[in-house]
Motif scaffolding. Structure first.
Motif, PDB file in Angstrom:
ATOM      1  N   ALA A  75      57.121 -23.167  11.620  1.00  0.00           N
ATOM      2  CA  ALA A  75      55.884 -22.735  10.965  1.00  0.00           C
ATOM      3  C   ALA A  75      56.164 -21.660   9.922  1.00  0.00           C
ATOM      4  O   ALA A  75      55.595 -21.687   8.822  1.00  0.00           O
ATOM      5  N   ALA A  76      57.052 -20.721  10.242  1.00  0.00           N
ATOM      6  CA  ALA A  76      57.356 -19.638   9.310  1.00  0.00           C
ATOM      7  C   ALA A  76      58.038 -20.161   8.055  1.00  0.00           C
ATOM      8  O   ALA A  76      57.713 -19.753   6.938  1.00  0.00           O
ATOM      9  N   VAL A  77      58.980 -21.070   8.229  1.00  0.00           N
ATOM     10  CA  VAL A  77      59.700 -21.614   7.069  1.00  0.00           C
ATOM     11  C   VAL A  77      58.781 -22.501   6.233  1.00  0.00           C
ATOM     12  O   VAL A  77      58.795 -22.438   5.004  1.00  0.00           O
ATOM     13  N   LYS A  78      57.975 -23.312   6.888  1.00  0.00           N
ATOM     14  CA  LYS A  78      57.047 -24.175   6.153  1.00  0.00           C
ATOM     15  C   LYS A  78      56.084 -23.348   5.303  1.00  0.00           C
ATOM     16  O   LYS A  78      55.704 -23.759   4.198  1.00  0.00           O
ATOM     17  N   ALA A  79      55.700 -22.192   5.817  1.00  0.00           N
ATOM     18  CA  ALA A  79      54.774 -21.332   5.070  1.00  0.00           C
ATOM     19  C   ALA A  79      55.457 -20.654   3.894  1.00  0.00           C
ATOM     20  O   ALA A  79      54.773 -20.215   2.959  1.00  0.00           O
ATOM     21  N   ALA A  80      56.782 -20.569   3.926  1.00  0.00           N
ATOM     22  CA  ALA A  80      57.509 -19.820   2.899  1.00  0.00           C
ATOM     23  C   ALA A  80      58.028 -20.691   1.766  1.00  0.00           C
ATOM     24  O   ALA A  80      58.381 -20.177   0.703  1.00  0.00           O
ATOM     25  N   VAL A  81      58.101 -22.009   1.973  1.00  0.00           N
ATOM     26  CA  VAL A  81      58.680 -22.892   0.953  1.00  0.00           C
ATOM     27  C   VAL A  81      57.745 -24.063   0.661  1.00  0.00           C
ATOM     28  O   VAL A  81      56.856 -24.380   1.447  1.00  0.00           O
ATOM     29  N   SER A  82      57.987 -24.701  -0.473  1.00  0.00           N
ATOM     30  CA  SER A  82      57.205 -25.889  -0.827  1.00  0.00           C
ATOM     31  C   SER A  82      58.040 -27.165  -0.707  1.00  0.00           C
ATOM     32  O   SER A  82      57.493 -28.261  -0.774  1.00  0.00           O
ATOM     33  N   VAL A  83      59.365 -27.033  -0.548  1.00  0.00           N
ATOM     34  CA  VAL A  83      60.218 -28.213  -0.393  1.00  0.00           C
ATOM     35  C   VAL A  83      60.109 -28.730   1.039  1.00  0.00           C
ATOM     36  O   VAL A  83      59.696 -27.996   1.950  1.00  0.00           O
ATOM     37  N   PRO A  84      60.482 -29.987   1.267  1.00  0.00           N
ATOM     38  CA  PRO A  84      60.422 -30.532   2.632  1.00  0.00           C
ATOM     39  C   PRO A  84      61.350 -29.786   3.582  1.00  0.00           C
ATOM     40  O   PRO A  84      62.390 -29.262   3.186  1.00  0.00           O
TER      41      PRO A  84
END
Length: 338
Positions: free
Chosen positions: A159-168
């Motif tokens: 969840a933290a990484v998904k919130a920080a980046v726009s790439v898959p």
């Protein structure tokens, strides 16, 4: 022959992907994989411990100069940061690799604790990563840690990484969850763009003469593909996320078997370490020859042919397979204990 596929929403020229390994530690290695037909290249992993160690070294260097004369302030070291301090060499290599090849370059981030992942992942995206693979290598040494805590940590990091980046973002999974399928579904629901099955924990051996633990890494063999292939066959069409197979890929037949089970891409590291990056071309050629021989016009046509149907009771299906395998073995070896 149409070998194209899609992984993490990225169009790939072939389903053979170079997995994270020392092969991709050099620009020549990355280029060689792409030149021989890899659909994508996953860079070697950036380790959480490596970043921390580099930051400590930078901090010590900074502190050593903090009482220098004013005339020396022109060479005062830049304060380290999580994003560009310990990770800087990796990010430079990532940037050069992404610019050097026409296939997606996927960054690999290996760690076990929540802190620091988001800033490093954002830096990877800025450096040109087409996607990020989270290799959450967590082996709980504390025997009191509940399984749910380990599972929640995976979801928290994702969840933290998904919130920080726009790439898959893909998650490389361990096969040792009490319910790997439930964990896969939870990650899928939490937004994982891909699931990589499975991570191989590097288990130490024992030197009986020296009476000591002997650490070391061993390369995978085709027999190890059975476990990830089983779960890919079960998860195919049951998750939104892309499915990447890894472990036990030595020949084109191993690639085919994973695709028939339902994998979107097939990753290999051990075979490239044994035979060199040019082996990617061998795998691609053998896959193409098999598709042609069996009358398939594309990879997509063969994908999932042997997957467990979405309307099938997967538990009963696996139980039936277990019983059938025991009966076959009894016919060959005599009665076996169940």
């Amino acid at each position: 022959m149409d070998l194209t596929t899609s992984y993490l929403g990225l169009p790939l020229c072939s389903p053979v992907v170079a997995s994270a390994s020392p092969v991709s530690m050099t620009l020549d290695g990355v280029r060689a994989c792409a030149d021989h037909g890899a659909g994508a290249v996953v860079l070697y992993s950036l380790f959480e411990e490596e970043v921390r160690a580099r930051e400590v070294a930078d901090l010590l260097l900074t502190e050593a100069h903090e009482h220098s004369f004013g005339e020396a302030q022109g060479y005062f070291p830049e304060a380290p940061t999580v994003s560009f301090g310990g990770a800087r060499p990796y990010l430079r290599h990532l940037e050069r690799s992404a610019a050097a090849v026409d296939v997606p370059v996927i960054a690999s981030l290996n760690g076990s604790s929540p802190g620091g992942w988001t800033s490093i992942a954002a830096s990877m995206e800025s450096a040109g990563a087409a996607a990020i693979e989270l290799n959450i290598y967590a082996v709980p040494g504390d025997l009191t840690v509940d399984g749910r805590v380990v599972e929640d940590r995976h979801l928290e990091i994702l969840a933290a990484v998904k919130a920080a980046v726009s790439v898959p973002v893909a998650v490389k999974l361990s096969p040792f969850f009490s319910a790997p399928g439930a964990m896969a579904l939870a990650l899928d629901a939490a937004g994982a763009d891909g699931l990589v099955l499975f991570n191989r924990f590097l288990q130490p051996d024992v030197d009986v003469e020296a009476q000591r633990v002997r650490p070391g890494a061993t390369l995978s063999v085709p027999a190890e593909a059975r476990l990830p292939r089983t779960w890919i066959a079960l998860l195919h069409r049951r998750v939104r996320a892309s499915l990447a197979a890894t472990t036990g890929v030595e020949s084109g037949d191993d690639v085919v078997a994973y695709l028939l089970a339902g994998a979107d891409v097939v990753m290999t590291a051990s075979a490239l370490l044994r035979h060199g990056p040019a082996h990617v071309g061998t795998l691609v050629d053998e896959l193409s020859a098999w598709l042609d021989r069996k009358g398939y016009a594309s990879v997509a046509a063969a994908r999932g042919v042997l997957a467990v149907g979405a309307d099938v009771d997967a538990t009963a299906y696996e139980r039936a397979g277990y019983v059938r395998a025991l009966r076959d073995a009894q016919g060959r070896y005599g009665r076996l204990p169940s």
